[in-house]
Motif scaffolding. Structure first.
Motif, PDB file in Angstrom:
ATOM      1  N   MET A   1       0.833  -1.195   0.000  1.00  0.00           N
ATOM      2  CA  MET A   1       0.000   0.000   0.000  1.00  0.00           C
ATOM      3  C   MET A   1       0.868   1.245   0.000  1.00  0.00           C
ATOM      4  N   CYS A   2       0.309   2.291  -0.457  1.00  0.00           N
ATOM      5  CA  CYS A   2       1.031   3.559  -0.503  1.00  0.00           C
ATOM      6  C   CYS A   2       1.269   4.087   0.904  1.00  0.00           C
ATOM      7  N   ALA A   3       2.458   4.601   1.113  1.00  0.00           N
ATOM      8  CA  ALA A   3       2.823   5.116   2.424  1.00  0.00           C
ATOM      9  C   ALA A   3       2.119   6.424   2.744  1.00  0.00           C
ATOM     10  N   ASP A   4       1.905   7.267   1.759  1.00  0.00           N
ATOM     11  CA  ASP A   4       1.297   8.572   1.984  1.00  0.00           C
ATOM     12  C   ASP A   4      -0.166   8.540   1.537  1.00  0.00           C
ATOM     13  N   PRO A   5      -1.114   8.552   2.493  1.00  0.00           N
ATOM     14  CA  PRO A   5      -2.525   8.480   2.124  1.00  0.00           C
ATOM     15  C   PRO A   5      -2.989   9.621   1.221  1.00  0.00           C
ATOM     16  N   ALA A   6      -2.289  10.724   1.235  1.00  0.00           N
ATOM     17  CA  ALA A   6      -2.678  11.849   0.375  1.00  0.00           C
ATOM     18  C   ALA A   6      -2.398  11.558  -1.097  1.00  0.00           C
ATOM     19  N   LEU A   7      -1.579  10.567  -1.368  1.00  0.00           N
ATOM     20  CA  LEU A   7      -1.188  10.259  -2.748  1.00  0.00           C
ATOM     21  C   LEU A   7      -1.678   8.880  -3.188  1.00  0.00           C
ATOM     22  N   ILE A   8      -2.874   8.507  -2.801  1.00  0.00           N
ATOM     23  CA  ILE A   8      -3.402   7.185  -3.116  1.00  0.00           C
ATOM     24  C   ILE A   8      -3.891   7.154  -4.566  1.00  0.00           C
ATOM     25  N   PRO A   9      -3.158   6.463  -5.437  1.00  0.00           N
ATOM     26  CA  PRO A   9      -3.625   6.350  -6.824  1.00  0.00           C
ATOM     27  C   PRO A   9      -4.647   5.224  -6.965  1.00  0.00           C
ATOM     28  N   SER A  10      -5.277   5.176  -8.086  1.00  0.00           N
ATOM     29  CA  SER A  10      -6.230   4.118  -8.393  1.00  0.00           C
ATOM     30  C   SER A  10      -5.547   2.754  -8.315  1.00  0.00           C
ATOM     31  N   PRO A  11      -6.283   1.723  -7.902  1.00  0.00           N
ATOM     32  CA  PRO A  11      -5.728   0.367  -7.915  1.00  0.00           C
ATOM     33  C   PRO A  11      -5.427  -0.149  -9.322  1.00  0.00           C
ATOM     34  N   CYS A  12      -5.921   0.546 -10.344  1.00  0.00           N
ATOM     35  CA  CYS A  12      -5.683   0.157 -11.735  1.00  0.00           C
ATOM     36  C   CYS A  12      -4.180   0.190 -12.024  1.00  0.00           C
ATOM     37  N   ILE A  13      -3.666  -0.886 -12.618  1.00  0.00           N
ATOM     38  CA  ILE A  13      -2.238  -0.932 -12.967  1.00  0.00           C
ATOM     39  C   ILE A  13      -2.048  -0.914 -14.484  1.00  0.00           C
ATOM     40  N   ASP A  14      -3.029  -0.378 -15.195  1.00  0.00           N
ATOM     41  CA  ASP A  14      -2.967  -0.114 -16.632  1.00  0.00           C
ATOM     42  C   ASP A  14      -2.825  -1.349 -17.507  1.00  0.00           C
TER      43      ASP A  14
END
Length: 83
Positions: free
Chosen positions: A1-14
């Motif tokens: 999981m992302c360390a910084d909750p303010a920078l949570i991107p979509s779970p989509c990995i393209d």
């Protein structure tokens, strides 16, 4: 999981290829779930959504590739957020 909750991107990995059941082969999300994530504005909502998707992946199986790909996406988001 992302360390910084303010920078949570979509779970989509393209990868964005869908099974007959309508789930993406890259992240397990349906198209409706992808649209839903885009509407989430609060970090806590995004964190919880990613956890729901991870639990979905665990139930469905075949998503062992996702954690490493998502972590890399989180690192890229953090680097863009610092610049």
């Amino acid at each position: 999981m992302c360390a910084d909750p303010a920078l949570i991107p979509s779970p989509c990995i393209d990868i964005c290829r869908y099974s007959r059941r309508g789930h993406c082969q890259g992240c397990s999300m349906t198209q409706a779930q992808k649209r839903l994530f885009n509407g989430l504005k609060q970090s806590v909502q995004r964190v919880e959504f990613v956890e729901v998707i991870r639990q979905q992946q665990l139930r469905m199986g075949r998503y062992d590739h996702w954690p490493a790909a998502y972590e890399a996406k989180c690192r890229r988001a953090a680097e863009r957020g610092r610049s």
